[in-house]
Design a protein around this motif. Structure first.
Motif, PDB file in Angstrom:
ATOM      1  N   LYS A 157      13.026   4.179  -0.720  1.00 36.61           N
ATOM      2  CA  LYS A 157      11.810   4.451  -1.471  1.00 36.61           C
ATOM      3  C   LYS A 157      10.626   3.990  -0.624  1.00 36.61           C
ATOM      4  O   LYS A 157      10.504   2.798  -0.320  1.00 36.61           O
ATOM      5  N   LEU A 158       9.784   4.924  -0.225  1.00 38.95           N
ATOM      6  CA  LEU A 158       8.652   4.595   0.632  1.00 38.95           C
ATOM      7  C   LEU A 158       7.432   4.304  -0.234  1.00 38.95           C
ATOM      8  O   LEU A 158       6.980   5.159  -0.996  1.00 38.95           O
ATOM      9  N   ILE A 159       6.903   3.090  -0.090  1.00 42.58           N
ATOM     10  CA  ILE A 159       5.813   2.641  -0.957  1.00 42.58           C
ATOM     11  C   ILE A 159       4.606   2.242  -0.110  1.00 42.58           C
ATOM     12  O   ILE A 159       4.675   1.316   0.697  1.00 42.58           O
ATOM     13  N   LEU A 160       3.506   2.939  -0.297  1.00 44.05           N
ATOM     14  CA  LEU A 160       2.282   2.651   0.453  1.00 44.05           C
ATOM     15  C   LEU A 160       1.532   1.460  -0.140  1.00 44.05           C
ATOM     16  O   LEU A 160       1.487   1.286  -1.361  1.00 44.05           O
ATOM     17  N   ILE A 161       0.958   0.666   0.749  1.00 41.40           N
ATOM     18  CA  ILE A 161       0.015  -0.353   0.311  1.00 41.40           C
ATOM     19  C   ILE A 161      -1.395   0.080   0.691  1.00 41.40           C
ATOM     20  O   ILE A 161      -2.381  -0.507   0.258  1.00 41.40           O
ATOM     21  N   ASN A 162      -1.463   1.147   1.520  1.00 43.27           N
ATOM     22  CA  ASN A 162      -2.741   1.707   1.945  1.00 43.27           C
ATOM     23  C   ASN A 162      -2.454   3.050   2.603  1.00 43.27           C
ATOM     24  O   ASN A 162      -1.406   3.248   3.203  1.00 43.27           O
ATOM     25  N   GLY A 163      -3.396   3.996   2.461  1.00 46.51           N
ATOM     26  CA  GLY A 163      -3.223   5.281   3.112  1.00 46.51           C
ATOM     27  C   GLY A 163      -3.180   6.449   2.151  1.00 46.51           C
ATOM     28  O   GLY A 163      -3.289   6.288   0.931  1.00 46.51           O
ATOM     29  N   SER A 164      -2.996   7.640   2.725  1.00 44.66           N
ATOM     30  CA  SER A 164      -2.983   8.884   1.951  1.00 44.66           C
ATOM     31  C   SER A 164      -1.568   9.255   1.547  1.00 44.66           C
ATOM     32  O   SER A 164      -0.681   9.390   2.395  1.00 44.66           O
TER      33      SER A 164
END
Length: 212
Positions: free
Chosen positions: A158-165
């Motif tokens: 599961k790929l989880i962003l903390i910042n970005g688009s």
């Protein structure tokens, strides 16, 4: 008849109230000619008149477009977690996900199946099916590392962003991308640096901060 969403209605109302709140300075010029009682205009009719006028002049469409663009931008780029710095030294630790029930838990027949005060470890009953990877999508080094780590788990993390688009990373990885809204997950796992990996280690969760 103009139909708009409740959010847009509030936006338009706010703009109108700002326009209507322009200060007017009055001066007493005395009484001139016959006077008549002021008839109060129906406020809703006045608002609808202004909205129709804005629609005819194209101002309403401009506001709708700008509002839609702001909503879309926020959805693709939620507020980032600025407190998470890049990992410079690898670090790992374990977390016990056990909880203590505050109340009795009943089954469908009303029978108590778990008493209040019982300690329960969810990993005794279910497993963390997919590793969790937290990363900054605006950091190219982190993205490259996440590609390698994700490949080790057959693109099932599961790929989880903390910042970005979100949309950009979805194109890059060709899989769903999530965002840690308000930093709730990173706070729960005590993650202070990125990128970070969360996997199951027996009855515990193992968190690893990785150097990109």
């Amino acid at each position: 008849m103009i139909r708009m969403s409740p959010i847009l209605n509030k936006l338009i109302m706010g703009l109108l109230m700002i326009n209507l709140s322009t200060p007017v300075y009055a001066k007493n010029l005395g009484k001139v000619g016959q006077t008549y009682p002021i008839l109060e205009e129906d406020f809703l009719d006045f608002i609808m008149y202004r909205l129709n006028d804005m629609q005819k002049t194209g101002k309403l469409q401009i506001i709708q477009k700008q509002f839609g663009e702001r909503v879309a931008k926020h959805a693709d780029r939620p507020v980032s977690i600025k407190t998470l710095a890049t990992t410079k030294e690898p670090k790992s630790w374990q977390i016990d996900p056990s909880i203590v029930t505050a109340n009795d838990i009943y089954d469908s027949t009303g029978k108590v199946i778990i008493k209040s005060g019982t300690t329960i470890n969810p990993l005794q009953y279910v497993s963390l099916r997919h590793p969790l990877i937290f990363f900054n999508g605006d950091d190219e080094k982190q993205v490259i590392l996440v590609k390698k780590v994700n490949a080790e788990y057959f693109q099932k993390a599961k790929l989880i962003l903390i910042n970005g688009s979100i949309s950009e990373q979805a194109k890059t990885f060709q899989q769903p991308i999530y965002f840690d809204q308000e930093g709730r997950l990173t706070a729960k796992f005590a993650i202070t640096h990125a990128p970070a990996l969360v996997i199951q280690d027996g009855k515990f969760l193992k968190i690893m901060e990785i150097v990109p």
